[in-house]
Each structure stands twice: as structure tokens, then as C-alpha cells.
Write a protein that holds these residues in place. Structure first.
Motif, PDB file in Angstrom:
ATOM      1  N   THR A   1       0.836  -1.207   0.000  1.00  0.00           N
ATOM      2  CA  THR A   1       0.000   0.000   0.000  1.00  0.00           C
ATOM      3  C   THR A   1       0.868   1.252   0.000  1.00  0.00           C
ATOM      4  O   THR A   1       0.641   2.192  -0.787  1.00  0.00           O
ATOM      5  CB  THR A   1      -0.928   0.011   1.230  1.00  0.00           C
ATOM      6  OG1 THR A   1      -1.844  -1.093   1.145  1.00  0.00           O
ATOM      7  CG2 THR A   1      -1.726   1.309   1.313  1.00  0.00           C
ATOM      8  N   ARG A   2       1.885   1.250   0.849  1.00  0.00           N
ATOM      9  CA  ARG A   2       2.766   2.418   0.917  1.00  0.00           C
ATOM     10  C   ARG A   2       3.555   2.583  -0.381  1.00  0.00           C
ATOM     11  O   ARG A   2       3.789   3.710  -0.841  1.00  0.00           O
ATOM     12  CB  ARG A   2       3.704   2.294   2.120  1.00  0.00           C
ATOM     13  CG  ARG A   2       2.976   2.307   3.463  1.00  0.00           C
ATOM     14  CD  ARG A   2       3.914   2.525   4.630  1.00  0.00           C
ATOM     15  NE  ARG A   2       4.849   1.444   4.832  1.00  0.00           N
ATOM     16  CZ  ARG A   2       4.596   0.360   5.543  1.00  0.00           C
ATOM     17  NH1 ARG A   2       3.409   0.200   6.126  1.00  0.00           N
ATOM     18  NH2 ARG A   2       5.509  -0.589   5.710  1.00  0.00           N
ATOM     19  N   ARG A   3       3.969   1.467  -0.991  1.00  0.00           N
ATOM     20  CA  ARG A   3       4.701   1.549  -2.255  1.00  0.00           C
ATOM     21  C   ARG A   3       3.810   2.121  -3.365  1.00  0.00           C
ATOM     22  O   ARG A   3       4.275   2.909  -4.212  1.00  0.00           O
ATOM     23  CB  ARG A   3       5.213   0.167  -2.667  1.00  0.00           C
ATOM     24  CG  ARG A   3       6.390  -0.321  -1.842  1.00  0.00           C
ATOM     25  CD  ARG A   3       6.924  -1.649  -2.364  1.00  0.00           C
ATOM     26  NE  ARG A   3       7.486  -1.540  -3.721  1.00  0.00           N
ATOM     27  CZ  ARG A   3       8.055  -2.545  -4.363  1.00  0.00           C
ATOM     28  NH1 ARG A   3       8.154  -3.741  -3.768  1.00  0.00           N
ATOM     29  NH2 ARG A   3       8.543  -2.388  -5.576  1.00  0.00           N
ATOM     30  N   ILE A   4       2.556   1.736  -3.379  1.00  0.00           N
ATOM     31  CA  ILE A   4       1.626   2.249  -4.387  1.00  0.00           C
ATOM     32  C   ILE A   4       1.386   3.744  -4.183  1.00  0.00           C
ATOM     33  O   ILE A   4       1.326   4.517  -5.144  1.00  0.00           O
ATOM     34  CB  ILE A   4       0.298   1.465  -4.332  1.00  0.00           C
ATOM     35  CG1 ILE A   4       0.530   0.021  -4.808  1.00  0.00           C
ATOM     36  CG2 ILE A   4      -0.787   2.141  -5.166  1.00  0.00           C
ATOM     37  CD1 ILE A   4      -0.622  -0.918  -4.508  1.00  0.00           C
ATOM     38  N   ILE A   5       1.286   4.162  -2.925  1.00  0.00           N
ATOM     39  CA  ILE A   5       1.026   5.566  -2.613  1.00  0.00           C
ATOM     40  C   ILE A   5       2.219   6.449  -2.961  1.00  0.00           C
ATOM     41  O   ILE A   5       2.061   7.574  -3.459  1.00  0.00           O
ATOM     42  CB  ILE A   5       0.646   5.706  -1.120  1.00  0.00           C
ATOM     43  CG1 ILE A   5      -0.750   5.114  -0.880  1.00  0.00           C
ATOM     44  CG2 ILE A   5       0.712   7.166  -0.655  1.00  0.00           C
ATOM     45  CD1 ILE A   5      -1.113   4.959   0.575  1.00  0.00           C
ATOM     46  N   THR A   6       3.426   5.945  -2.741  1.00  0.00           N
ATOM     47  CA  THR A   6       4.624   6.772  -2.935  1.00  0.00           C
ATOM     48  C   THR A   6       5.358   6.475  -4.244  1.00  0.00           C
ATOM     49  O   THR A   6       6.301   7.184  -4.597  1.00  0.00           O
ATOM     50  CB  THR A   6       5.611   6.573  -1.772  1.00  0.00           C
ATOM     51  OG1 THR A   6       5.988   5.185  -1.695  1.00  0.00           O
ATOM     52  CG2 THR A   6       4.978   6.995  -0.445  1.00  0.00           C
ATOM     53  N   GLY A   7       4.931   5.438  -4.993  1.00  0.00           N
ATOM     54  CA  GLY A   7       5.649   5.024  -6.199  1.00  0.00           C
ATOM     55  C   GLY A   7       5.142   5.693  -7.465  1.00  0.00           C
ATOM     56  O   GLY A   7       4.371   6.667  -7.426  1.00  0.00           O
ATOM     57  N   ASP A   8       5.566   5.145  -8.594  1.00  0.00           N
ATOM     58  CA  ASP A   8       5.206   5.693  -9.894  1.00  0.00           C
ATOM     59  C   ASP A   8       3.832   5.159 -10.288  1.00  0.00           C
ATOM     60  O   ASP A   8       3.696   4.212 -11.069  1.00  0.00           O
ATOM     61  CB  ASP A   8       6.263   5.286 -10.927  1.00  0.00           C
ATOM     62  CG  ASP A   8       5.989   5.887 -12.300  1.00  0.00           C
ATOM     63  OD1 ASP A   8       5.158   6.821 -12.390  1.00  0.00           O
ATOM     64  OD2 ASP A   8       6.584   5.403 -13.289  1.00  0.00           O
ATOM     65  N   THR A   9       2.787   5.771  -9.749  1.00  0.00           N
ATOM     66  CA  THR A   9       1.413   5.308  -9.952  1.00  0.00           C
ATOM     67  C   THR A   9       0.501   6.500 -10.205  1.00  0.00           C
ATOM     68  O   THR A   9       0.848   7.653  -9.922  1.00  0.00           O
ATOM     69  CB  THR A   9       0.892   4.562  -8.707  1.00  0.00           C
ATOM     70  OG1 THR A   9       0.900   5.461  -7.576  1.00  0.00           O
ATOM     71  CG2 THR A   9       1.742   3.342  -8.387  1.00  0.00           C
ATOM     72  N   PRO A  34       1.794  12.570  -0.472  1.00  0.00           N
ATOM     73  CA  PRO A  34       1.795  11.094  -0.499  1.00  0.00           C
ATOM     74  C   PRO A  34       2.497  10.486   0.717  1.00  0.00           C
ATOM     75  O   PRO A  34       2.037   9.456   1.247  1.00  0.00           O
ATOM     76  CB  PRO A  34       2.549  10.766  -1.798  1.00  0.00           C
ATOM     77  CG  PRO A  34       2.347  11.963  -2.663  1.00  0.00           C
ATOM     78  CD  PRO A  34       2.360  13.128  -1.715  1.00  0.00           C
ATOM     79  N   ASN A  35       3.588  11.103   1.168  1.00  0.00           N
ATOM     80  CA  ASN A  35       4.302  10.571   2.336  1.00  0.00           C
ATOM     81  C   ASN A  35       3.469  10.698   3.601  1.00  0.00           C
ATOM     82  O   ASN A  35       3.537   9.836   4.488  1.00  0.00           O
ATOM     83  CB  ASN A  35       5.641  11.291   2.513  1.00  0.00           C
ATOM     84  CG  ASN A  35       6.640  10.914   1.440  1.00  0.00           C
ATOM     85  OD1 ASN A  35       6.662   9.777   0.969  1.00  0.00           O
ATOM     86  ND2 ASN A  35       7.473  11.860   1.036  1.00  0.00           N
ATOM     87  N   LYS A  36       2.684  11.761   3.696  1.00  0.00           N
ATOM     88  CA  LYS A  36       1.798  11.903   4.859  1.00  0.00           C
ATOM     89  C   LYS A  36       0.790  10.761   4.907  1.00  0.00           C
ATOM     90  O   LYS A  36       0.562  10.150   5.963  1.00  0.00           O
ATOM     91  CB  LYS A  36       1.053  13.241   4.799  1.00  0.00           C
ATOM     92  CG  LYS A  36       1.911  14.469   5.054  1.00  0.00           C
ATOM     93  CD  LYS A  36       1.050  15.731   5.020  1.00  0.00           C
ATOM     94  CE  LYS A  36       1.876  16.974   5.319  1.00  0.00           C
ATOM     95  NZ  LYS A  36       1.043  18.205   5.298  1.00  0.00           N
ATOM     96  N   VAL A  37       0.192  10.466   3.752  1.00  0.00           N
ATOM     97  CA  VAL A  37      -0.788   9.377   3.691  1.00  0.00           C
ATOM     98  C   VAL A  37      -0.112   8.032   3.999  1.00  0.00           C
ATOM     99  O   VAL A  37      -0.651   7.214   4.747  1.00  0.00           O
ATOM    100  CB  VAL A  37      -1.474   9.346   2.313  1.00  0.00           C
ATOM    101  CG1 VAL A  37      -2.407   8.148   2.201  1.00  0.00           C
ATOM    102  CG2 VAL A  37      -2.247  10.640   2.066  1.00  0.00           C
ATOM    103  N   ALA A  38       1.082   7.830   3.453  1.00  0.00           N
ATOM    104  CA  ALA A  38       1.818   6.589   3.710  1.00  0.00           C
ATOM    105  C   ALA A  38       2.170   6.459   5.191  1.00  0.00           C
ATOM    106  O   ALA A  38       2.146   5.350   5.745  1.00  0.00           O
ATOM    107  CB  ALA A  38       3.086   6.542   2.862  1.00  0.00           C
ATOM    108  N   ASP A  39       2.472   7.576   5.839  1.00  0.00           N
ATOM    109  CA  ASP A  39       2.805   7.544   7.268  1.00  0.00           C
ATOM    110  C   ASP A  39       1.593   7.164   8.105  1.00  0.00           C
ATOM    111  O   ASP A  39       1.733   6.494   9.144  1.00  0.00           O
ATOM    112  CB  ASP A  39       3.342   8.904   7.720  1.00  0.00           C
ATOM    113  CG  ASP A  39       4.755   9.175   7.235  1.00  0.00           C
ATOM    114  OD1 ASP A  39       5.424   8.218   6.782  1.00  0.00           O
ATOM    115  OD2 ASP A  39       5.203  10.341   7.292  1.00  0.00           O
ATOM    116  N   VAL A  40       0.410   7.587   7.692  1.00  0.00           N
ATOM    117  CA  VAL A  40      -0.800   7.178   8.408  1.00  0.00           C
ATOM    118  C   VAL A  40      -0.962   5.665   8.314  1.00  0.00           C
ATOM    119  O   VAL A  40      -1.246   4.988   9.313  1.00  0.00           O
ATOM    120  CB  VAL A  40      -2.046   7.892   7.843  1.00  0.00           C
ATOM    121  CG1 VAL A  40      -3.309   7.356   8.523  1.00  0.00           C
ATOM    122  CG2 VAL A  40      -1.948   9.396   8.051  1.00  0.00           C
TER     123      VAL A  40
END
Length: 434
Positions: free
Chosen positions: A123-131, A145-151
Motif C-alpha cells: 500500500t505504501r509503495r503504491i502511494i509513494t511510487g510511480d502510480t 503522499p508521504n503523509k498518507v503513507a505515514d498514516v
């Protein structure tokens, strides 16, 4: 059309059997729903193999993710009305709720078990990756995106926000209990969510609940307890999961041996060799898995063919209750007997264990420590739920574990060959119970 404040000119509405309506007012949320990574969730069932037990359980991660978003939207509205919510956090919260399951693979937890993966990491990779999801999130700022990944990772600074999506009573759990109960047709998962939301009160690190709403919270805890043992850990569902895992394990073993597949598992190659890319992962869904399982019914390898036929046509393994101490004594003999009659015990003799801790209070330093549910007393004091509720106190900290031994009973009751050995196997298996 979008207004300068990021709101849609016209609210979008999804009809939903659980929440009646799901309201989308923010352009960010609408665009996230339209991304190909989020739309992929339409092709991944919420409950994995549960549909073989409860025929209505065909709902998807897409349904559930919208439901979690809707509950979170209501929570945020409540917090905003009480004047304790930073408006800048609103979209972080809503996006996190919507995307919390976007990293799930086909058949979810079974898939993770075989390939040693963690859907939250994906999930974190999808949020922060090339998507496409990352592109949409970046419209709110490069760091969004990093804020959402941190949640998702539970490392975000605002612990109250994290608790709303990941705690012992959160938007995720509330939706899946209600939704799974609806689609499986059971009554166990029902509870008064509206009442729980009405008595929710924000504190610095988590939401607490007014003492007057304690019975609604009790009902939620007991609903969760019943759903796990009556639905999520149902022995027939677990039998299908066992076979699914064994199919993937067999395919992996055959690839390592250089076996010449009639239908080469091209979509799995990177999964089996441990070099899976984000793009590889996102191409996998349950329709792909089922395509290969159907094709492999005709493979030359007898084990792979048989397991695929069992899964596709619901000819599942039977089970007996398993006493671990007895199992240790007879396991070597069982394995040898299976080999003697031509059944590979690695694929046809399987112990599966399930366990759940329905509620726990805070145990500092322990692995997977849980933040407890607190009640707000009339005098303003906070009291841990099990201190006030006799019902919750009775199950607090009590981890229940269930062991079952799965095997192909149909192959053991065919006495045309190895009659004595098969009778001995059945005798040993039946003596496992108790």
C-alpha cells in the motif's frame, strides 16, 4: 467542475447496501477513486475464499474501501463540528481511509502467506511510487503522499488521526464487520454504528466514548468476537485457503525443478523468484489466479492438477479437530502412511491454526501492544473499557486458538488399494479429536 476550495461543483453519490449512500465532495477523493490502482480493487474479493462457504460473500476490497472512507468522512465531520480538528488534516485522513487496502493482492492473506508479503508495505509503495494514485496525491503537495503513507504505517504525528483508521475500534473494523455480515447473511456482525459515532469524543492520542454509550461499544466488541469464529475462521473457508496455498506452493516447487508447464505461469514468475516489481504486483488480481487454476486442472503433474480441480469445483479437504499434544505423537506415523499410499503429506496432510484476541488492555512492552478503548465518565475521568464492562472484562486478554487437521477423506475411503493403511490413517485422524 471544481471550485477553488477543492470541492466538486456537484456532490457524487454511491448507493451502498450498508451505509445507504457514500458521499464524495472533494475532487481529490473523486480522482483517487478513478485511478487504475484503486479500480483494481474491484477484482479482489474482500473475504478471499469465504465465498465457498457463504455464497453471498462476493463483495470486494473496492466496496469496503469506499465504506471505510464514508465512515471516516462522518467521523471527520463530527470532529470538525466540535472544533478540535485541523482542517489541513482532513484530506490526509480521508485519503488514508480510502487507500488503506489498495495494496492487497488476490485472495489477500493467503497470497501474503505464500509469498511472504505484507499488503501494508505494498500500500505504501503504491502511494509513494510511480502510480496514478501518487500523481493525484501530489496535486496536494509533494509531501502529501508521504503523509498518507505515514498514516498507513502508523508513524504519522497526529495519533488521533491514526487511531481513527487503526485501533481496536476504528473506521476499518466498523465497515468490515457490518459489510461482511451483510454479504454473508449472518446477524453476528450487527452493531449500532450511529450510536458509537454519536458518543465518540476526541482526545489527544485517540477517540474515546461517552460512558452512556458503553453498551453500543460492548455490542461492537462482541460482534467482532462472533464474526471471527463464525465467519472469518470457518473451517470450510480455511480448507479452501489450505488448498489455494498448496497450489501456489506446488507451482513454485515445479518451477524450481524446471518442470515444463503446459500453461507457463508468466504472471507469477517474478513472485516466485522474489524479484517482483510494483508493475508486476499491480497486474495480479483474482481473475488472473483463477485463469491459471482452471488451466492447471489439465497439467501433467498429478498433485497440481488434483489440487486445482479441488479448488475450482469445491471438492475440499475434510478436517478433524486437532489436539497439538496428540498430533506430535502420531505425526511421523501419519506421514509415513500417506507416503505409502502414494499421497505427498506436504500437500495432503495439513495442520491449520487460527487465533484471535477480541479485545485487550494496554500491556506495555509486549509485542503487538494494543491501545485500549477508553470511556469518558460523567466526571471527566477516562476509564479503560474492561474496568467498567463486565461483558468485555470476561473476554479481555483471552486469546482463543483453534487447530484443525485437513486431509482428502475421499481418497482415504476408496478401499480398492491400501485398505489397511487407509483404515489406520482414518483411525489415527479420528483419534485426534478431543
Amino acid at each position: 467542475m471544481t471550485r477553488p476550495d477543492g470541492k466538486l461543483e456537484e456532490e457524487k453519490v454511491f448507493k451502498d447496501p450498508v451505509h445507504r449512500y457514500i458521499h464524495v465532495r472533494d475532487e481529490l477523493i473523486w480522482e483517487l477513486i478513478g485511478t487504475k490502482e484503486f479500480q483494481r480493487l474491484r477484482r479482489i474479493r474482500q473475504l478471499g475464499t469465504t465465498y465457498v462457504t457463504f455464497h453471498g460473500a462476493e463483495h470486494t476490497r473496492f466496496n469496503h474501501s469506499l465504506g471505510v472512507y464514508e465512515i471516516m468522512r462522518r467521523m471527520v465531520d463530527i470532529l470538525e463540528r466540535k472544533g478540535v480538528w485541523d482542517a489541513d488534516e482532513r484530506l490526509v485522513c480521508l485519503a488514508s481511509a480510502l487507500l488503506h487496502d489498495v495494496g492487497h493482492g488476490p485472495f489477500s492473506h493467503s497470497f501474503e502467506k505464500v509469498f511472504h508479503m505484507d499488503h501494508e508495505q505494498w500500500t505504501r509503495r503504491i502511494i509513494t511510487g510511480d502510480t496514478e494514485i501518487n500523481e493525484v496525491l501530489k496535486k496536494m503537495g509533494d509531501d502529501f503522499p508521504n503523509k498518507v503513507a505515514d498514516v498507513i504505517a502508523k508513524t504519522y504525528d497526529n495519533k488521533l488521526l491514526v487511531s481513527l483508521i487503526s485501533s481496536q475500534i476504528d473506521a476499518d473494523r466498523m465497515d468490515y464487520l457490518l459489510r461482511d455480515a451483510f454479504y454473508t447473511g449472518v446477524s453476528y456482525g450487527q452493531f449500532d454504528m450511529e450510536r458509537i459515532l454519536r458518543v465518540m469524543r476526541p482526545e489527544e492520542d485517540q477517540a474515546v466514548f461517552k460512558h452512556s454509550g458503553m453498551h453500543a461499544v460492548e455490542d461492537y466488541i462482541m460482534s467482532r468476537y462472533q464474526m471471527y469464529w463464525q465467519v472469518y475462521f470457518h473451517p470450510v473457508t480455511r480448507s479452501a485457503e489450505v488448498i489455494l496455498c498448496k497450489i501456489l506452493n506446488r507451482a513454485k516447487e515445479l518451477l524450481e525443478q524446471g518442470y515444463d508447464f503446459q500453461i507457463t505461469p508468466g504472471h507469477f514468475m517474478s513472485m516466485f523468484n522474489g524479484q517482483v516489481t510494483l508493475n508486476d504486483y499491480l497486474k495480479l488480481d483474482e481473475s488472473i489466479i483463477l485463469y491459471y487454476f482452471q488451466a492447471w486442472e489439465d497439467e501433467k503433474d498429478a498433485i497440481l492438477s488434483d489440487l486445482c480441480q479441488r479448488f475450482m469445483h469445491r471438492r475440499l479437504f475434510k478436517y478433524v479437530e486437532c489436539n497439538p499434544s496428540k498430533q506430535m505423537l502420531i505425526w511421523p506415523e501419519l506421514q509415513e502412511l500417506f507416503k505409502k499410499i502414494g499421497l505427498n503429506p506436504d500437500y495432503y496432510l495439513v495442520i491449520d491454526s487460527s487465533s484471535d484476541l477480541p479485545y485487550d488492555f494496554y500491556r506495555p512492552g509486549e509485542k503487538d501492544e494494543r491501545l485500549p478503548i477508553h470511556l469518558l465518565m460523567p466526571n471527566g475521568e477516562l476509564r479503560e473499557l474492561s474496568r467498567e464492562s463486565d461483558v468485555v472484562e470476561a473476554i479481555s486478554g483471552k486469546k482463543r486458538t483453534d487447530h484443525k487437521l485437513y486431509f482428502p477423506k475421499d481418497l482415504l475411503t476408496d478401499h480398492t488399494t491400501f485398505r489397511e493403511e487407509k483404515q489406520r490413517i482414518l483411525s489415527l485422524l479420528l483419534n485426534q479429536e478431543g
